[in-house]
Design an enzyme around this catalytic site. Structure first.
Site, PDB file in Angstrom:
ATOM      1  N   CYS A  99      14.432 -14.764   2.275  1.00 24.65           N
ATOM      2  CA  CYS A  99      14.407 -13.748   3.330  1.00 24.65           C
ATOM      3  C   CYS A  99      15.777 -13.647   4.000  1.00 24.65           C
ATOM      4  O   CYS A  99      16.285 -14.646   4.517  1.00 24.65           O
ATOM      5  CB  CYS A  99      13.352 -14.153   4.350  1.00 24.65           C
ATOM      6  SG  CYS A  99      13.204 -13.031   5.732  1.00 24.65           S
ATOM      7  N   GLU A 102       7.353  -1.015   0.160  1.00 24.12           N
ATOM      8  CA  GLU A 102       5.988  -1.542   0.034  1.00 24.12           C
ATOM      9  C   GLU A 102       5.008  -0.444  -0.355  1.00 24.12           C
ATOM     10  O   GLU A 102       4.014  -0.684  -1.050  1.00 24.12           O
ATOM     11  CB  GLU A 102       5.558  -2.224   1.343  1.00 24.12           C
ATOM     12  CG  GLU A 102       6.396  -3.450   1.620  1.00 24.12           C
ATOM     13  CD  GLU A 102       5.740  -4.466   2.538  1.00 24.12           C
ATOM     14  OE1 GLU A 102       4.591  -4.271   2.953  1.00 24.12           O
ATOM     15  OE2 GLU A 102       6.409  -5.475   2.820  1.00 24.12           O
ATOM     16  N   HIS A 104      13.666  -6.281   0.200  1.00 18.78           N
ATOM     17  CA  HIS A 104      12.997  -5.075  -0.312  1.00 18.78           C
ATOM     18  C   HIS A 104      13.947  -4.071  -0.967  1.00 18.78           C
ATOM     19  O   HIS A 104      13.510  -3.201  -1.703  1.00 18.78           O
ATOM     20  CB  HIS A 104      12.273  -4.369   0.823  1.00 18.78           C
ATOM     21  CG  HIS A 104      11.065  -5.096   1.325  1.00 18.78           C
ATOM     22  ND1 HIS A 104      11.124  -6.384   1.811  1.00 18.78           N
ATOM     23  CD2 HIS A 104       9.767  -4.718   1.414  1.00 18.78           C
ATOM     24  CE1 HIS A 104       9.910  -6.759   2.190  1.00 18.78           C
ATOM     25  NE2 HIS A 104       9.070  -5.771   1.962  1.00 18.78           N
ATOM     26  N   ASP A 108       9.744 -16.604   1.920  1.00 20.92           N
ATOM     27  CA  ASP A 108      10.108 -15.307   2.487  1.00 20.92           C
ATOM     28  C   ASP A 108       9.111 -14.974   3.592  1.00 20.92           C
ATOM     29  O   ASP A 108       8.049 -15.596   3.684  1.00 20.92           O
ATOM     30  CB  ASP A 108      10.074 -14.220   1.396  1.00 20.92           C
ATOM     31  CG  ASP A 108      10.390 -12.847   1.950  1.00 20.92           C
ATOM     32  OD1 ASP A 108      11.393 -12.714   2.673  1.00 20.92           O
ATOM     33  OD2 ASP A 108       9.621 -11.890   1.698  1.00 20.92           O
ATOM     34  N   SER A 109       9.437 -13.965   4.380  1.00 20.90           N
ATOM     35  CA  SER A 109       8.519 -13.520   5.425  1.00 20.90           C
ATOM     36  C   SER A 109       7.250 -12.899   4.838  1.00 20.90           C
ATOM     37  O   SER A 109       6.256 -12.764   5.526  1.00 20.90           O
ATOM     38  CB  SER A 109       9.220 -12.495   6.314  1.00 20.90           C
ATOM     39  OG  SER A 109       9.696 -11.422   5.520  1.00 20.90           O
ATOM     40  N   CYS A 133      18.522  -7.227   2.121  1.00 23.07           N
ATOM     41  CA  CYS A 133      17.100  -7.359   2.480  1.00 23.07           C
ATOM     42  C   CYS A 133      16.316  -7.487   1.175  1.00 23.07           C
ATOM     43  O   CYS A 133      16.647  -6.830   0.181  1.00 23.07           O
ATOM     44  CB  CYS A 133      16.642  -6.135   3.254  1.00 23.07           C
ATOM     45  SG  CYS A 133      14.862  -6.108   3.589  1.00 23.07           S
TER      46      CYS A 133
HETATM   47  N1  DGL Z   1      12.142 -10.312   4.022  1.00 22.99           N
HETATM   48  C1  DGL Z   1      12.801  -9.590   5.091  1.00 22.99           C
HETATM   49  C2  DGL Z   1      14.317  -9.654   4.882  1.00 22.99           C
HETATM   50  O1  DGL Z   1      14.816  -9.849   3.781  1.00 22.99           O
HETATM   51  C3  DGL Z   1      12.330  -8.145   5.177  1.00 22.99           C
HETATM   52  C4  DGL Z   1      10.938  -8.007   5.754  1.00 22.99           C
HETATM   53  C5  DGL Z   1      10.832  -8.546   7.168  1.00 22.99           C
HETATM   54  O2  DGL Z   1      11.345  -7.894   8.109  1.00 22.99           O
HETATM   55  O3  DGL Z   1      10.272  -9.609   7.330  1.00 22.99           O
HETATM   56  O4  DGL Z   1      15.043  -9.505   5.816  1.00 22.99           O
END
Ligand code: DGL
Length: 267
Positions: free
Chosen positions: A73, A151, A185, A10-11, A183
């Site tokens: 991600c 977060e 989050h 993931d990012s 997403c």
């Molecule tokens: N993990 C990213 C997503 O699911 C969210 C956070 C980011 O913008 O990197 O799109």
């Protein structure tokens, strides 16, 4: 039977919501997680940049001898599945395809909503796959502020409620019967999102959907681990302090001293 681990990237820390579901459904599998915290967010970056990062992340996981890769991600899944599959000869699953399949199974009216980052919504990937699967209509809405809210742990206060009302306005008049949380989050905000949209809207958690899809793929391809394992390794590209604090909440368990620093191989 294959005892090699599964790689998840993931990012940043958000993909721990995906790891949480994978660990729940596949407790015997060893899992290696890579969170690219040094370069997060991906959601505001160009497709070219996210593809480059995704290739580097996958190469890192291959170095850990993984048998399959989960792109947790959404922003990376929206942009990078084709380049990744062209470059790497192992099963690679994206969270978007899983979320789309689940939404198409759940919808009755065929009217489906999608919320995600700018990168995800602008890619049009959810919309393309939903329409190809027979969705009658698709409404997409970027909700960038949900990421910092999750977060910060502001998932059920007045600020979260107000932000939800503004972002989710397009889904509040019976326009869709299913909404994809597109997403990493957003599952943390499931309560307030559900309350804002109302009972008539079914929420699809892509984290759960991809865990189910992964389990099916492992079984069908004989890659499932037959013996007890359950090892977890957590790599992050930035120093682990923030990942420890915020990541533990996303994962639902203490990450404390289990974090390792990842050095990504050059492109
Ligand atoms: N993990 C990213 C997503 O699911 C969210 C956070 C980011 O913008 O990197 O799109």
């Amino acid at each position: 039977m294959d005892t090699r681990p599964i790689g998840i990237f993931d990012s940043g820390i958000g993909g721990l919501t995906v790891l949480h579901e994978v660990a729940r459904l596949l407790p015997n599998e060893d899992l290696v997680y890579l969170g690219d915290t040094a370069r997060v967010p991906y959601g505001t970056k160009s497709a070219e940049t996210v593809i480059r990062y995704s290739i580097e992340n996958t190469r890192f996981l291959l170095g850990k001898n993984v048998k399959a890769v989960v792109v947790a991600c959404n922003s990376a899944s929206a942009t990078s599945m084709e380049p990744l599959r062209a470059e790497f000869p192992l099963p690679i699953l994206g969270v978007i395809e899983a979320g789309v399949e689940e939404a198409l199974r759940r919808t009755k009216s065929g009217a489906i909503g999608v919320i995600g980052t700018y990168a995800t919504v602008q890619s049009g990937q959810y919309e393309t796959l939903l329409r190809a699967g027979g969705a009658a209509s698709v409404i997409s809405q970027p909700c960038p502020l949900f990421v910092p809210l999750a977060e910060e742990g502001w998932t059920d206060n007045l600020v979260a409620e107000e932000v939800s009302k503004i972002y989710l306005e397009p889904f509040r008049r019976g326009t869709v019967d299913t909404l994809i949380l597109g997403c990493t989050h957003y599952p943390l905000l499931e309560g307030v999102i559900g309350k804002t949209c109302g009972d008539g809207v079914t929420l699809v958690n892509s984290a759960y959907a991809i865990a189910v899809k992964l389990r099916g793929m492992l079984r069908e391809s004989g890659l499932e681990r037959g013996s007890p394992g359950g090892g977890r390794r957590f790599y992050f590209t930035d120093s682990p302090e923030r990942a420890k604090m915020v990541g533990s909440r996303f994962l639902g368990e203490d990450l404390a001293n289990r974090i390792e620093l990842a050095a990504l191989p050059p492109h």
